[in-house]
Design a protein around this motif. Structure first.
Motif, PDB file in Angstrom:
ATOM      1  N   PHE A  42       1.002  -1.271   0.002  1.00 18.50           N
ATOM      2  CA  PHE A  42       0.161   0.014  -0.078  1.00 18.50           C
ATOM      3  C   PHE A  42       0.972   1.052  -0.144  1.00 18.50           C
ATOM      4  CE2 PHE A  42      -3.138  -2.716   1.938  1.00 18.50           C
ATOM      5  CZ  PHE A  42      -4.247  -2.708   1.061  1.00 18.50           C
ATOM      6  N   PHE A  43       0.261   2.364  -0.815  1.00 16.42           N
ATOM      7  CA  PHE A  43       1.187   3.455  -0.901  1.00 16.42           C
ATOM      8  C   PHE A  43       0.576   4.851  -0.252  1.00 16.42           C
ATOM      9  CE2 PHE A  43       2.789   1.589  -4.991  1.00 16.42           C
ATOM     10  CZ  PHE A  43       3.528   0.918  -4.245  1.00 16.42           C
ATOM     11  N   ASP A  44      -0.760   4.637   0.040  1.00 16.26           N
ATOM     12  CA  ASP A  44      -1.516   5.901   0.706  1.00 16.26           C
ATOM     13  C   ASP A  44      -2.547   5.558   1.064  1.00 16.26           C
ATOM     14  OD1 ASP A  44      -1.471   8.621   1.330  1.00 16.26           O
ATOM     15  OD2 ASP A  44      -2.375   9.329  -0.544  1.00 16.26           O
ATOM     16  N   LEU A  45      -2.813   6.491   2.239  1.00 19.83           N
ATOM     17  CA  LEU A  45      -4.130   6.427   3.165  1.00 19.83           C
ATOM     18  C   LEU A  45      -4.853   7.659   3.150  1.00 19.83           C
ATOM     19  CD1 LEU A  45      -3.018   4.802   6.455  1.00 19.83           C
ATOM     20  CD2 LEU A  45      -4.659   3.660   5.048  1.00 19.83           C
ATOM     21  N   GLU A  46      -6.098   7.619   3.297  1.00 19.08           N
ATOM     22  CA  GLU A  46      -6.944   8.754   3.710  1.00 19.08           C
ATOM     23  C   GLU A  46      -8.286   8.321   4.230  1.00 19.08           C
ATOM     24  OE1 GLU A  46      -6.777  11.703   3.017  1.00 19.08           O
ATOM     25  OE2 GLU A  46      -8.489  12.683   2.202  1.00 19.08           O
ATOM     26  N   PHE A  47      -8.434   8.886   5.552  1.00 21.28           N
ATOM     27  CA  PHE A  47      -9.448   8.826   6.390  1.00 21.28           C
ATOM     28  C   PHE A  47     -10.282  10.183   6.733  1.00 21.28           C
ATOM     29  CE2 PHE A  47      -7.757   4.764   7.340  1.00 21.28           C
ATOM     30  CZ  PHE A  47      -8.774   3.866   8.055  1.00 21.28           C
ATOM     31  N   THR A  48     -11.691  10.011   6.426  1.00 22.78           N
ATOM     32  CA  THR A  48     -12.553  11.171   6.333  1.00 22.78           C
ATOM     33  C   THR A  48     -13.109  11.705   7.741  1.00 22.78           C
ATOM     34  OG1 THR A  48     -14.507   9.998   5.694  1.00 22.78           O
ATOM     35  CG2 THR A  48     -13.051  11.257   3.910  1.00 22.78           C
ATOM     36  N   ASP A  49     -13.051  10.495   8.820  1.00 23.96           N
ATOM     37  CA  ASP A  49     -13.530  10.241   9.977  1.00 23.96           C
ATOM     38  C   ASP A  49     -13.035   9.063  10.529  1.00 23.96           C
ATOM     39  OD1 ASP A  49     -15.271   8.408   9.460  1.00 23.96           O
ATOM     40  OD2 ASP A  49     -16.667   9.989   8.883  1.00 23.96           O
ATOM     41  N   ALA A  50     -13.309   8.800  11.854  1.00 19.18           N
ATOM     42  CA  ALA A  50     -12.823   7.880  12.653  1.00 19.18           C
ATOM     43  C   ALA A  50     -13.175   6.276  11.850  1.00 19.18           C
ATOM     44  CB  ALA A  50     -13.109   7.782  14.080  1.00 19.18           C
ATOM     45  N   GLU A  51     -14.381   6.179  11.027  1.00 21.38           N
ATOM     46  CA  GLU A  51     -14.865   5.027  10.388  1.00 21.38           C
ATOM     47  C   GLU A  51     -14.447   5.010   9.002  1.00 21.38           C
ATOM     48  OE1 GLU A  51     -16.834   3.088  12.658  1.00 21.38           O
ATOM     49  OE2 GLU A  51     -16.173   4.400  14.171  1.00 21.38           O
ATOM     50  N   ARG A  52     -14.625   5.868   8.401  1.00 24.07           N
ATOM     51  CA  ARG A  52     -14.404   5.659   7.002  1.00 24.07           C
ATOM     52  C   ARG A  52     -12.933   6.126   6.383  1.00 24.07           C
ATOM     53  NH1 ARG A  52     -17.688   4.892   2.494  1.00 24.07           N
ATOM     54  NH2 ARG A  52     -17.533   5.883   0.671  1.00 24.07           N
ATOM     55  N   GLY A  53     -12.397   5.047   5.642  1.00 23.48           N
ATOM     56  CA  GLY A  53     -11.208   5.466   5.126  1.00 23.48           C
ATOM     57  C   GLY A  53     -10.941   4.655   4.003  1.00 23.48           C
ATOM     58  N   PHE A  54      -9.474   4.865   3.027  1.00 24.78           N
ATOM     59  CA  PHE A  54      -9.437   4.318   2.040  1.00 24.78           C
ATOM     60  C   PHE A  54      -7.706   3.857   1.912  1.00 24.78           C
ATOM     61  CE2 PHE A  54     -12.664   7.558   1.457  1.00 24.78           C
ATOM     62  CZ  PHE A  54     -13.666   6.697   1.045  1.00 24.78           C
ATOM     63  N   ALA A  55      -7.319   2.842   1.275  1.00 18.08           N
ATOM     64  CA  ALA A  55      -5.949   2.471   1.034  1.00 18.08           C
ATOM     65  C   ALA A  55      -5.687   2.055  -0.229  1.00 18.08           C
ATOM     66  CB  ALA A  55      -5.642   1.364   1.947  1.00 18.08           C
ATOM     67  N   ILE A  56      -4.756   2.725  -1.032  1.00 15.11           N
ATOM     68  CA  ILE A  56      -4.426   2.402  -2.221  1.00 15.11           C
ATOM     69  C   ILE A  56      -2.842   2.033  -2.354  1.00 15.11           C
ATOM     70  CG2 ILE A  56      -6.093   4.049  -3.090  1.00 15.11           C
ATOM     71  CD1 ILE A  56      -3.668   5.955  -3.738  1.00 15.11           C
ATOM     72  N   GLY A  57      -2.620   1.171  -3.435  1.00 17.13           N
ATOM     73  CA  GLY A  57      -1.193   0.956  -3.680  1.00 17.13           C
ATOM     74  C   GLY A  57      -1.079   0.122  -4.920  1.00 17.13           C
ATOM     75  N   ALA A  58      -0.164  -0.821  -5.227  1.00 16.19           N
ATOM     76  CA  ALA A  58       0.564  -1.520  -6.202  1.00 16.19           C
ATOM     77  C   ALA A  58      -0.782  -2.150  -7.194  1.00 16.19           C
ATOM     78  CB  ALA A  58       1.493  -2.247  -5.917  1.00 16.19           C
ATOM     79  N   TYR A  59      -0.317  -2.114  -8.325  1.00 13.22           N
ATOM     80  CA  TYR A  59      -0.995  -3.067  -9.205  1.00 13.22           C
ATOM     81  C   TYR A  59      -2.556  -2.579  -8.908  1.00 13.22           C
ATOM     82  CZ  TYR A  59       3.096  -5.592  -8.616  1.00 13.22           C
ATOM     83  OH  TYR A  59       4.460  -5.928  -8.621  1.00 13.22           O
ATOM     84  N   GLY A  60      -2.950  -1.290  -8.748  1.00  8.32           N
ATOM     85  CA  GLY A  60      -4.546  -0.967  -8.652  1.00  8.32           C
ATOM     86  C   GLY A  60      -5.162  -1.247  -7.596  1.00  8.32           C
ATOM     87  N   LEU A  61      -4.643  -1.658  -6.487  1.00  7.49           N
ATOM     88  CA  LEU A  61      -5.157  -2.018  -5.095  1.00  7.49           C
ATOM     89  C   LEU A  61      -5.932  -0.774  -4.548  1.00  7.49           C
ATOM     90  CD1 LEU A  61      -2.374  -4.055  -3.404  1.00  7.49           C
ATOM     91  CD2 LEU A  61      -4.312  -4.944  -4.521  1.00  7.49           C
ATOM     92  N   MET A  62      -6.978  -1.055  -4.068  1.00  6.58           N
ATOM     93  CA  MET A  62      -7.764  -0.030  -3.660  1.00  6.58           C
ATOM     94  C   MET A  62      -8.790  -0.779  -2.546  1.00  6.58           C
ATOM     95  SD  MET A  62      -9.852   3.396  -4.499  1.00  6.58           S
ATOM     96  CE  MET A  62     -10.570   4.441  -3.150  1.00  6.58           C
ATOM     97  N   PHE A  63      -8.673  -0.425  -1.288  1.00  3.31           N
ATOM     98  CA  PHE A  63      -9.493  -1.014  -0.204  1.00  3.31           C
ATOM     99  C   PHE A  63     -10.251   0.410   0.481  1.00  3.31           C
ATOM    100  CE2 PHE A  63      -7.114  -4.623  -1.238  1.00  3.31           C
ATOM    101  CZ  PHE A  63      -7.763  -6.098  -0.726  1.00  3.31           C
TER     102      PHE A  63
END
Length: 365
Positions: free
Chosen positions: A170-191
């Protein structure tokens, strides 16, 4: 650097020139490895080593948690500072995977992400961490989601991820609050998570990214998400992530990061001094004159408006207001910078491949 980007170096590893610094542990290659047994790598079960040498470790990201600074880097190193970056202490971390990103939503609650599909959470301002996801669990989630769709191509891709084991950086993270967040990375990974990371949902199938290009930056505001990545890739969702569409890109080289200013503008930055600003969530972009051929490695919004970018040599590019005007401030101590944050006292704190650096606020005058 173009070759490095296409080879899929870690976002901050690539932009900071780690290839020249001989740190192979931080450099996943672009070509996928041959399938191997899905054994748990030792670094996922061994705590990070507590050592005075951690103060000189390669650090890849830094952020604020209240007035505290939290920095992450190689071999699971997490450093904490309660005096605005003047001194640092090492935190306890349950694994040794290199960490590439860190994000806190308040003074206690935060996440870190990195190699081997690592996602960690802290509930005490970074003093301690527990693992929420790793690459093996991430691959299993992708496989389960693909099986539900019945799509043969998705199932084949998911099985390849499973066969490859834990190697899911994973290369980056973003959380908008304590519940909702996103993680992205290699080969198009997004969770994504909607429960603070107790569960994660793979979003690979939602992205129009048929070549599985690496994703390096993600920023969210309201229901809008913007993702930036390899080869000028820009994607946007305006419905909270239910669907994504490609954006016209102003640049064909790789973007290594995104920041959102206090005024709501987006700034994308990357190879060869490239930097672009958008005031309409990525629909249109204006080129920023960085006056440097060096890769822009990191950036952060300034509290009073504007933003600052940092090059791979440690030079700063300062925009005092939310505009396209940049002022270059040459580095007093050239170091490969990978992350940047603003301390509570206004100083700039840099995560570099030679440890942490602090620049007093007057240095920006």
């Amino acid at each position: 650097m173009a070759a490095a980007a296409s080879n899929g170096l870690t976002r901050r590893a690539a932009v900071a020139g780690l290839a020249a610094c001989a740190l192979p542990a931080l450099l996943p290659v672009r070509a996928r490895a041959a399938p191997t047994a899905s054994a748990v790598p030792a670094v996922l079960s061994s705590p990070a080593v507590l050592t005075p040498k951690a103060l000189g470790a390669a650090m890849l990201a830094v952020c604020r948690s209240g007035t505290r600074l939290v920095a992450v880097g190689e071999r699971g190193t997490v450093l904490l500072s309660d005096d605005h970056g003047a001194h640092w202490a090492q935190a306890r971390v349950p694994l040794q995977a290199t960490l590439t990103s860190v994000c806190f939503v308040d003074e206690r609650t935060g996440w870190a992400a990195g190699h081997l599909g690592t996602l960690l959470r802290s509930d005490d301002g970074g003093q301690s961490w527990h693992k929420q996801l790793d690459g093996l669990a991430a691959a299993a989630l992708v496989d389960t989601a693909a099986q539900r769709t019945g799509d043969a191509t998705a199932i084949k891709q998911a099985q390849q991820l499973v066969n490859e084991g834990a190697d899911k950086p994973f290369f980056d993270l973003e959380f908008t609050d304590a519940e909702r967040g996103f993680a992205i990375g290699a080969y198009g990974l997004m969770f994504a998570t909607a429960d603070g990371g107790r569960s994660w949902e793979p979003w690979l199938g939602r992205l129009p990214n048929p070549r599985s290009l690496h994703l390096y930056g993600v920023r969210a505001a309201g229901g809008t998400l913007v993702v930036a990545g390899e080869q000028g890739l820009l994607l946007r969702s305006v419905d909270g992530g239910a669907s994504f569409a490609p954006l016209p890109s102003p640049y064909k080289g790789s973007f290594f990061g995104l920041l959102r200013t206090r005024g709501g503008a987006l700034v994308a930055y990357g190879l060869r001094g490239s930097a672009f600003r958008s005031g309409d969530d990525g629909a249109h972009w204006d080129k920023l004159d960085s006056a440097t051929p060096l890769t822009v490695a990191a950036g952060t919004a300034l509290p009073g408006g504007g933003f600052v970018l940092a090059t791979q040599a440690g030079d700063l590019l300062l925009a005092r207001q939310d505009t396209a005007a940049l002022r270059r401030i040459p580095s007093r101590e050239p170091v490969p910078v990978a992350g940047i944050a603003v301390a509570a006292d206004g100083a700039l704190v840099l995560a570099s491949l030679r440890g942490m650096r602090r620049l007093p606020a007057p240095a920006l005058d």
